[in-house]
Design an enzyme around this catalytic site. Structure first.
Site, PDB file in Angstrom:
ATOM      1  N   LYS A   1      80.435  65.291  63.337  1.00 32.39           N
ATOM      2  CA  LYS A   1      79.096  65.848  63.101  1.00 32.39           C
ATOM      3  C   LYS A   1      78.120  65.176  64.064  1.00 32.39           C
ATOM      4  CE  LYS A   1      76.351  66.410  58.964  1.00 32.39           C
ATOM      5  NZ  LYS A   1      76.334  66.097  57.541  1.00 32.39           N
TER       6      LYS A   1
ATOM      7  N   ARG B   1      69.026  68.307  44.215  1.00 33.65           N
ATOM      8  CA  ARG B   1      67.692  68.877  44.413  1.00 33.65           C
ATOM      9  C   ARG B   1      67.539  70.202  43.683  1.00 33.65           C
ATOM     10  NH1 ARG B   1      68.208  68.222  50.750  1.00 33.65           N
ATOM     11  NH2 ARG B   1      70.222  68.932  50.027  1.00 33.65           N
TER      12      ARG B   1
ATOM     13  N   SER C   1      67.279  66.006  55.156  1.00 29.53           N
ATOM     14  CA  SER C   1      67.340  65.402  56.488  1.00 29.53           C
ATOM     15  C   SER C   1      67.346  66.486  57.570  1.00 29.53           C
ATOM     16  CB  SER C   1      68.613  64.566  56.639  1.00 29.53           C
ATOM     17  OG  SER C   1      68.608  63.506  55.735  1.00 29.53           O
TER      18      SER C   1
HETATM   19  O1  PNS Z   1      74.544  63.382  53.073  1.00 28.68           O
HETATM   20  P1  PNS Z   1      75.745  64.285  53.087  1.00 28.68           P
HETATM   21  O2  PNS Z   1      76.063  64.718  54.503  1.00 28.68           O
HETATM   22  O3  PNS Z   1      75.594  65.450  52.153  1.00 28.68           O
HETATM   23  O4  PNS Z   1      76.972  63.388  52.543  1.00 28.68           O
HETATM   24  C1  PNS Z   1      78.263  63.956  52.406  1.00 28.68           C
HETATM   25  C2  PNS Z   1      79.316  62.876  52.032  1.00 28.68           C
HETATM   26  C3  PNS Z   1      79.294  61.745  53.026  1.00 28.68           C
HETATM   27  C4  PNS Z   1      78.997  62.355  50.656  1.00 28.68           C
HETATM   28  C5  PNS Z   1      80.682  63.610  52.027  1.00 28.68           C
HETATM   29  O5  PNS Z   1      80.844  64.299  53.233  1.00 28.68           O
HETATM   30  C6  PNS Z   1      81.869  62.660  51.838  1.00 28.68           C
HETATM   31  O6  PNS Z   1      82.097  62.189  50.748  1.00 28.68           O
HETATM   32  N1  PNS Z   1      82.613  62.389  52.939  1.00 28.68           N
HETATM   33  C7  PNS Z   1      83.724  61.461  52.953  1.00 28.68           C
HETATM   34  C8  PNS Z   1      85.064  62.177  53.180  1.00 28.68           C
HETATM   35  C9  PNS Z   1      85.641  62.609  51.859  1.00 28.68           C
HETATM   36  O7  PNS Z   1      85.930  61.817  50.989  1.00 28.68           O
HETATM   37  N2  PNS Z   1      85.817  63.945  51.717  1.00 28.68           N
HETATM   38  C10 PNS Z   1      86.306  64.557  50.504  1.00 28.68           C
HETATM   39  C11 PNS Z   1      85.162  64.814  49.532  1.00 28.68           C
HETATM   40  S1  PNS Z   1      85.718  65.583  48.071  1.00 28.68           S
END
Ligand code: PNS
Length: 154
Positions: free
Chosen positions: A40, A89, A126
């Site tokens: 990303k 939210r 963000s």
């Molecule tokens: O602020 P964001 O981008 O909404 O955060 C998303 C986040 C980091 C919480 C999510 O992408 C995540 O948990 N990523 C880690 C990889 C992972 O464990 N993926 C499976 C989730 S079920």
């Protein structure tokens, strides 16, 4: 109880700060997990995103900021957290967050606790902050002062 609030925090917004601050009233320790996400494109590096959060909570010894790569549940396990906390939210957040919460429970029995964002931050994200800033709009009311200063440099 120690909880983990994960996210991209690119950049941290007043909505994030609100959720973290409110968690401090309920839980003993808050670990903020800043994801390193190479796929990303992010505006700020992982180090700067973590630094901005650390600056906001520098006086609070119950907040720790760490970056992580890989699965959230592995990071949660490695840091001995009791649960994951996510701010919600609106219903639009709920569908995706519910799916992730169920998947994280399925992967490693980790509970996810949802906390509603304060209404005044319900529309803050963000991505919108970045978009408004990229067109020269004023985001001072949407992010902490230190973040606003950093945004002026990019
Ligand atoms: O602020 P964001 O981008 O909404 O955060 C998303 C986040 C980091 C919480 C999510 O992408 C995540 O948990 N990523 C880690 C990889 C992972 O464990 N993926 C499976 C989730 S079920």
């Amino acid at each position: 109880m120690k909880i983990l609030i994960p996210g991209s925090f690119d950049p941290p917004t007043n909505g994030h700060i609100d959720v973290i601050t409110r968690c401090l009233k309920v839980f003993d320790e808050v670990l903020v997990g800043v994801i390193v996400n190479p796929s990303k494109e992010s505006l700020f590096s992982t180090e700067v995103r973590s630094e901005m959060l650390n600056e906001v909570f520098s006086k609070n010894k119950n907040v720790t900021v760490k970056s992580f790569e890989g699965l959230l549940v592995d990071f949660a396990k490695d840091n001995n957290v009791n649960a994951i906390v996510k701010g919600l939210r609106a219903m639009t957040d709920f569908d995706y967050e519910l799916q992730m919460a169920q998947m994280n429970f399925n992967l490693a029995d980790f509970e996810t606790i949802f906390i509603p964002t304060s209404p005044e931050y319900g529309y803050v994200s963000s991505s919108l902050v970045k978009e408004i800033h990229s067109y020269g709009g004023d985001v001072d009311e949407l992010v902490p002062e230190n973040v606003s200063k950093r945004l002026k440099d990019v």
